[in-house]
Structure formats: C-alpha cells, structure tokens
Design a protein around this motif. Structure first.
Motif, PDB file in Angstrom:
ATOM      1  N   GLY A   1      -7.730   2.304  -5.377  1.00 32.32           N
ATOM      2  CA  GLY A   1      -8.744   2.505  -4.345  1.00 32.32           C
ATOM      3  C   GLY A   1      -8.276   3.303  -3.171  1.00 32.32           C
TER       4      GLY A   1
ATOM      5  N   LYS B   1      -4.480   9.264  -5.546  1.00 37.16           N
ATOM      6  CA  LYS B   1      -4.232  10.611  -6.079  1.00 37.16           C
ATOM      7  C   LYS B   1      -3.429  10.570  -7.375  1.00 37.16           C
TER       8      LYS B   1
ATOM      9  N   PRO C   1      -1.936   1.407  -4.971  1.00 41.60           N
ATOM     10  CA  PRO C   1      -1.254   2.707  -4.987  1.00 41.60           C
ATOM     11  C   PRO C   1      -2.168   3.802  -4.445  1.00 41.60           C
ATOM     12  N   SER C   2      -1.599   4.998  -4.313  1.00 42.99           N
ATOM     13  CA  SER C   2      -2.421   6.140  -3.892  1.00 42.99           C
ATOM     14  C   SER C   2      -3.453   6.450  -4.976  1.00 42.99           C
TER      15      SER C   2
ATOM     16  N   LEU D   1       5.671   2.030   7.254  1.00 40.56           N
ATOM     17  CA  LEU D   1       6.513   3.226   7.360  1.00 40.56           C
ATOM     18  C   LEU D   1       5.618   4.460   7.409  1.00 40.56           C
TER      19      LEU D   1
ATOM     20  N   PHE E   1       3.421  -1.210   4.006  1.00 39.58           N
ATOM     21  CA  PHE E   1       2.694   0.061   3.911  1.00 39.58           C
ATOM     22  C   PHE E   1       3.666   1.221   4.009  1.00 39.58           C
TER      23      PHE E   1
ATOM     24  N   GLY F   1       3.070   5.542   4.289  1.00 39.76           N
ATOM     25  CA  GLY F   1       2.110   6.639   4.274  1.00 39.76           C
ATOM     26  C   GLY F   1       2.225   7.432   5.561  1.00 39.76           C
TER      27      GLY F   1
ATOM     28  N   VAL G   1       0.878  -1.178   0.000  1.00 42.07           N
ATOM     29  CA  VAL G   1       0.000   0.000   0.000  1.00 42.07           C
ATOM     30  C   VAL G   1       0.912   1.223   0.000  1.00 42.07           C
TER      31      VAL G   1
ATOM     32  N   GLY H   1       5.125   8.883   8.803  1.00 44.80           N
ATOM     33  CA  GLY H   1       5.517  10.249   8.476  1.00 44.80           C
ATOM     34  C   GLY H   1       6.832  10.667   9.107  1.00 44.80           C
ATOM     35  N   ALA H   2       7.139  11.968   8.982  1.00 41.42           N
ATOM     36  CA  ALA H   2       8.464  12.417   9.400  1.00 41.42           C
ATOM     37  C   ALA H   2       8.469  13.911   9.674  1.00 41.42           C
TER      38      ALA H   2
HETATM   39  P1  NAD Z   1      -1.711   8.530   3.422  1.00 41.55           P
HETATM   40  O1  NAD Z   1      -1.419   7.928   4.744  1.00 41.55           O
HETATM   41  O2  NAD Z   1      -2.843   9.471   3.297  1.00 41.55           O
HETATM   42  O3  NAD Z   1      -1.997   7.366   2.343  1.00 41.55           O
HETATM   43  C1  NAD Z   1      -1.119   6.294   2.170  1.00 41.55           C
HETATM   44  C2  NAD Z   1      -1.895   5.116   1.600  1.00 41.55           C
HETATM   45  O4  NAD Z   1      -2.888   4.696   2.548  1.00 41.55           O
HETATM   46  C3  NAD Z   1      -2.638   5.441   0.310  1.00 41.55           C
HETATM   47  O5  NAD Z   1      -2.548   4.337  -0.539  1.00 41.55           O
HETATM   48  C4  NAD Z   1      -4.066   5.677   0.783  1.00 41.55           C
HETATM   49  O6  NAD Z   1      -5.021   5.366  -0.194  1.00 41.55           O
HETATM   50  C5  NAD Z   1      -4.175   4.730   1.945  1.00 41.55           C
HETATM   51  N1  NAD Z   1      -5.112   5.197   2.970  1.00 41.55           N
HETATM   52  C6  NAD Z   1      -5.540   6.477   3.164  1.00 41.55           C
HETATM   53  N2  NAD Z   1      -6.372   6.525   4.217  1.00 41.55           N
HETATM   54  C7  NAD Z   1      -6.484   5.266   4.693  1.00 41.55           C
HETATM   55  C8  NAD Z   1      -7.190   4.683   5.795  1.00 41.55           C
HETATM   56  N3  NAD Z   1      -7.943   5.425   6.602  1.00 41.55           N
HETATM   57  N4  NAD Z   1      -7.062   3.355   6.000  1.00 41.55           N
HETATM   58  C9  NAD Z   1      -6.287   2.611   5.198  1.00 41.55           C
HETATM   59  N5  NAD Z   1      -5.580   3.112   4.144  1.00 41.55           N
HETATM   60  C10 NAD Z   1      -5.672   4.425   3.903  1.00 41.55           C
HETATM   61  O7  NAD Z   1      -0.342   9.191   2.920  1.00 41.55           O
HETATM   62  P2  NAD Z   1      -0.107  10.095   1.640  1.00 41.55           P
HETATM   63  O8  NAD Z   1      -0.713  11.436   1.893  1.00 41.55           O
HETATM   64  O9  NAD Z   1      -0.456   9.370   0.403  1.00 41.55           O
HETATM   65  O10 NAD Z   1       1.497  10.219   1.682  1.00 41.55           O
HETATM   66  C11 NAD Z   1       2.171  11.148   2.465  1.00 41.55           C
HETATM   67  C12 NAD Z   1       2.599  10.554   3.780  1.00 41.55           C
HETATM   68  O11 NAD Z   1       3.423   9.421   3.567  1.00 41.55           O
HETATM   69  C13 NAD Z   1       3.463  11.517   4.591  1.00 41.55           C
HETATM   70  O12 NAD Z   1       3.088  11.403   5.941  1.00 41.55           O
HETATM   71  C14 NAD Z   1       4.874  10.999   4.367  1.00 41.55           C
HETATM   72  O13 NAD Z   1       5.802  11.323   5.388  1.00 41.55           O
HETATM   73  C15 NAD Z   1       4.633   9.538   4.311  1.00 41.55           C
HETATM   74  N6  NAD Z   1       5.731   8.849   3.625  1.00 41.55           N
HETATM   75  C16 NAD Z   1       6.586   8.131   4.396  1.00 41.55           C
HETATM   76  C17 NAD Z   1       7.654   7.490   3.803  1.00 41.55           C
HETATM   77  C18 NAD Z   1       8.607   6.688   4.626  1.00 41.55           C
HETATM   78  O14 NAD Z   1       9.393   5.997   4.059  1.00 41.55           O
HETATM   79  N7  NAD Z   1       8.576   6.750   5.946  1.00 41.55           N
HETATM   80  C19 NAD Z   1       7.836   7.579   2.417  1.00 41.55           C
HETATM   81  C20 NAD Z   1       6.941   8.318   1.663  1.00 41.55           C
HETATM   82  C21 NAD Z   1       5.880   8.950   2.290  1.00 41.55           C
END
Ligand code: NAD
Length: 505
Positions: free
Chosen positions: A213, A186, A183-184, A256, A232, A234, A155, A258-259
C-alpha cells in the motif's frame, strides 16, 4: 507506459496475511513497472484500513505463542530461513532487479547486507541475557530482562526492497515480536517473496505479515492501537511527520530519513583511489542509495585532477538492463528519472559546469527504459538546489574549497547528517574529522561507511528521528522493553513494620 502492457491485464501482487496471500476484491491498485523495459508489468493491491486491521489482528493473535516459544525453537526457524535464503538468493535478486532496476550484482549485495543482520540476530540469546545483581541489600537480589513489544510495524522505501526490511524484521522476530511490513508500492514483490520463504522455514502463520500500500496503509498502521512500534525508512519530510504522529499515538518509533552525503578529499589523498571511490559510491544503484556520495568536496589544489580522473572512469561505465551485466541500471520510475534529470538544467542555470550530461547516454536496454546515465557537475554553487536538495539519482556534484576547515564547515552546514567520508593519508586530519563532523556514519578512506550488522545504522539531524538506530544491539533495544525484578525470599530475620522508603542496607 506501453499500451500493450496495460491491455494485458497485469498480474496482481497481493498482501501476505496470516500465512497466505490475500487479494481482496475491490482493492485500489497501483502500477508496478520493470524500469529497464519501461513497461507496467503488474498491479499491486493497495491496503485500506480493513486490510491493515486484518494484518494487525493476525499478528496480535500470533504474538502470545511466538513470544512464548523457546529461544531454541525461534532460533531454529530463523536459522532455517537463513539457509533457504542463502540457497535461493539469486531468485530474490531477480525479483528485485525486475521492479527496482538495480543490476543483479547490486541486488545480491543488498541481500548479503540483509543476511548479515539476520546472522547477527541469530545470536539473540546472548544479547537478551539480561543482568543479575546478587545481594544488593541484605538477602535481596535484582535481575532484569527484556521482553518483546508485541505487534511491530515496518515501513520501508523502494531503494532497498529486501535489505531495509531485513535491517528490522530479523531482530524484531528474534526478540519475540510479530511483524506487519508495509513495503514500498514501487517494488512490492521482494517483501512477498521473503514472507513466503519465512513460511517455508516454519514461521507460524501471522508472525510475519505484509500489507501492500501507500499513505493510506501507513496512516492506518499509525492509528491502530494494536501496533506497538513503527520502524520507518524513507524521505525526510515523511520520516519527520511520521515520527511525530507515531509518538503522539504512544508508539515507540524510529524514523530514518534522507541524505546528502559529502566526501571530503584532502590534497594529499591518492587521487586514483579517490576517483574510483567517488564513481562507485556516486553511481552504484544509480545513486538511489541513502549512503550514496552525492557531493565531492575537493580541497584545492587537486580538484582539476580529480574531476579528470572521475570523468575518465565514467566514460567506461555501461548503463543498461540490470540483467545484462551492466554497471548501472535505470531509475525506478519515469517520474523520478525526469525529476533527477531536471537538476542538470538547473545546475547550468545556477552557473555550475556540467562535465558529463547523463541524458546523452546510450543504454544497453529497451528504449522506453527509465534511463539516465552518470552525470558529473563541477563548481556547484552551495546556494543551488542541486547542492541543497537530495537528488537521489546518478548525479555527482563537485564543490571546490580551499581548506580542510572550509570543507568541514560545508559538511556541517547542511540539513542532513547521514554519512560522510574523508579521503586523506593524514591520520591527524582523519582523527579531527571524526570529532568535528555532525554526521552519524563516517568513513575514513571508505566511501560508503554502512556499519556492519553488529554495530548500528543511523544518521544525525534530518537523516534520523528518534534516538535508537537500526540493527545491532540498538535494534534489540528498540524491539524490547526491560523489566527489573527485586527479590527477597522469606528468611527468619525478616519482618517488622517500617514505612520509610526502602534503602539498601
Ligand atoms: P518515501 O518517503 O517516498 O517512501 C517511504 C515509505 O513511506 C514507502 O513505504 C511509502 O509507501 C511510504 N509513504 C509515502 N508517502 C507517504 C505519506 N505521505 N505518508 C506515509 N507514508 C508514506 O521514500 P522512497 O522514495 O521510497 O525512498 C527514498 C528515500 O528514502 C530517500 O529520501 C532516501 O534517502 C531514503 N532512505 C533513507 C535511508 C536511511 O537509512 N536513512 C535508507 C534508504 C532510503
């Protein structure tokens, strides 16, 4: 969103299941934008449990043959994929820029870092060699080897639509697993493009699937008994809850999050180099990188000169359409842009000094684009949300401290522990920093210390849940499980009854 764009019934972006696009009638749809134009350009189908079921079933059907294929054949297919990707990476970069907004050179950069993992994964026969111990007891040998898990789920977030999936799937596939990637929503087209290219390279149908999705698709993957593991990437709140739910469902999971990455600058550092590094790492990809530098921690004296140096460089940055050779593109959506911009007023209210306000930018692009120019905020109070929250945009904060010790304490005080860097010419300080910071990835005069593919990627604290990092040998560890075999061949000296626990003799 412009009316004419929605009225034009935008193209539908489908799933990829069992080797072919899949666009079921009656699917829910999500909007996909071109952030530099500010218009909706397509709709992505959003999977429900039935679509996830079809994808997992296809992956499960493909698993026995794929995992049994000889290493040489698996390697040949992945090598072909590498060659095709290399030849057509400009096409993929355009797909990324059209939905994410990052400039083309940056899109090519993320493809290159993904390709690195693929190239590392191609050496899998060496990594999966296993171990052998001869004559551990009289006439007894032990060997161990690793087997794939089965159907693995990935994911991924919006900010690296090609690279983050490639942190995982080359390793998963090389090790003999099959994959369902979510994938995302978006920027969903890069995943589809990669799926089609894998097919062209000769990957058998069903080995790599994409379900488009949102939460509903992720929930269905987490609940599906046929999914062996979840990788995962995100935001932290979702990573944390997904980690718990996947573990409760008995799945192997790495999540993994946020940061909020700090760059500690000691007064002896070369401030020109530091200013370059802060600008590159703060504003590259419009700050939408989990390894972006979002806080410069300047040890006095020197902060004034550093802020001046950063400001001077920011004035030269061109914000605009990623296809026009600009330095920085738009943010991914209008909502995200508005949220990021809201931190600028908050900073003022909290008593910080807004040195450069990105809302005044004059972009080289369509007026409706999701623009926010590079923003610099000095003297950010560490109690402000501008400091404590992940902003994920082109907003660079400066916090001033009076000693190395205060700087390290600040780096360690936050919830996250993804990346950090120290800038200094003092080797002793750099050495101390490495052992004193509670962060997973550390740079010494390197602002974005993303490890190369043969090391592994992962943060600490709220930046990663689970003990196995992405890619490198840890990636192979995650995507395989070990068997240990103890062997004795009948020999005239064996035999007899002994109910005691077997010991090595
Ligand atoms: P996000 O958490 O909104 O989404 C990530 C994924 O989860 C997407 O595929 C999305 O569709 C899915 N998702 C969204 N809401 C969900 C829910 N309630 N339940 C289950 N799945 C859900 O993240 P984003 O906005 O797409 O990406 C940015 C974030 O990702 C930032 O916080 C960034 O720091 C983090 N990130 C971390 C790393 C890392 O290696 N630590 C790398 C890249 C991005």
């Amino acid at each position: 969103m412009s009316e004419s764009a929605t009225a034009a019934a935008p193209a539908r972006i489908p799933h990829w299941i069992d080797g072919a696009p899949s666009d079921p009638e009656g699917s829910r749809l999500g909007p996909v934008y071109d952030p530099a134009l500010g218009v909706r350009t397509a709709s992505v189908v959003l999977a429900g449990p039935d679509d996830v079921e079809r994808a997992v079933a296809a992956a499960a059907r493909a698993f026995p043959a794929w995992s049994a294929l000889s290493m040489a054949r698996r390697q040949a297919i992945l090598f072909r994929f590498r060659e095709l990707l290399n030849a057509r990476k400009d096409e993929l970069a355009e797909v990324i820029t059209a939905q994410h907004g990052k400039v083309l050179s940056d899109a090519l950069g993320e493809i290159a870092r993904g390709q690195e993992v693929l190239e590392f994964a191609l050496g899998f026969p060496e990594i999966l060699k296993g171990a052998f111990s001869r004559n551990v007891s009289s006439g007894v040998d032990v060997h161990s080897f690793r087997e794939p898990l089965g159907v693995t789920a990935i994911v991924s977030p919006f900010n690296f639509p090609a690279m983050v999936p490639m942190w995982f799937f080359p390793v998963a596939l090389a090790a003999g697993n099959t994959v369902v990637l979510k994938p995302s929503e978006k920027d969903p087209s890069a995943a589809l493009w990669l799926a089609a290219l894998l097919g062209e390279a000769g990957l058998p149908d069903g080995v790599f699937n994409v379900v488009q999705g949102d939460k509903e698709a992720v929930d269905a993957l987490l609940e599906h008994p046929g999914v062996a593991s979840v990788s995962f990437v995100g935001s932290t709140p979702i990573a944390a809850s997904l980690y718990e739910r996947a573990a409760r469902a008995g799945k192997r999971v790495q999540a993994l999050g946020g940061a909020k990455n700090h760059m500690l600058v000691l007064p002896d550092a070369d401030l020109d180099l530091v200013a370059d590094a802060a600008v590159n790492a703060g504003f590259g990809s419009a700050g939408e990188r989990c390894m972006a530098v979002s806080v410069v921690v300047a040890v006095e004296p020197g902060a004034d000169a550093l802020v001046e140096g950063i400001t001077a460089r920011m004035a030269k940055l061109r914000t605009g359409d990623g296809r026009r050779g600009c330095d920085m593109g738009p943010l991914v959506t209008r909502e995200h842009r508005d949220k990021v911009a809201s931190y600028i007023d908050l900073a003022r209210r909290d008593g910080a000094s807004v040195v450069v306000d990105g809302r005044t930018v004059e972009p080289d692009g369509a007026p409706e684009g999701f623009w926010l120019g590079p923003t610099l905020i000095d003297r950010v109070p560490v109690t402000s949300k501008v400091y404590t929250e992940e902003i994920f945009g082109p907003v660079l904060s400066v916090v001033r401290v009076t000693s190395y010790e205060d700087g390290v304490a600040l780096v360690n005080s936050g919830a996250f522990g993804n990346g950090t860097a120290i800038f200094t010419n003092d080797g002793g300080a750099a050495r101390r920093f490495q052992s004193e910071v509670q962060v997973g990835m550390i740079g010494v005069n390197v602002p974005i210390p993303v490890p190369v593919a043969y090391h592994s990627f992962g943060g600490w604290k709220a930046s990663a849940f689970g003990d196995t990092k992405a890619y490198g040998t840890q990636g192979f560890h995650f995507f395989t499980r070990e068997k240990a075999v103890t062997t004795r061949w009948p020999d005239p000296s064996h035999g007899g009854i002994d109910l005691g626990f077997p010991r090595s003799e």
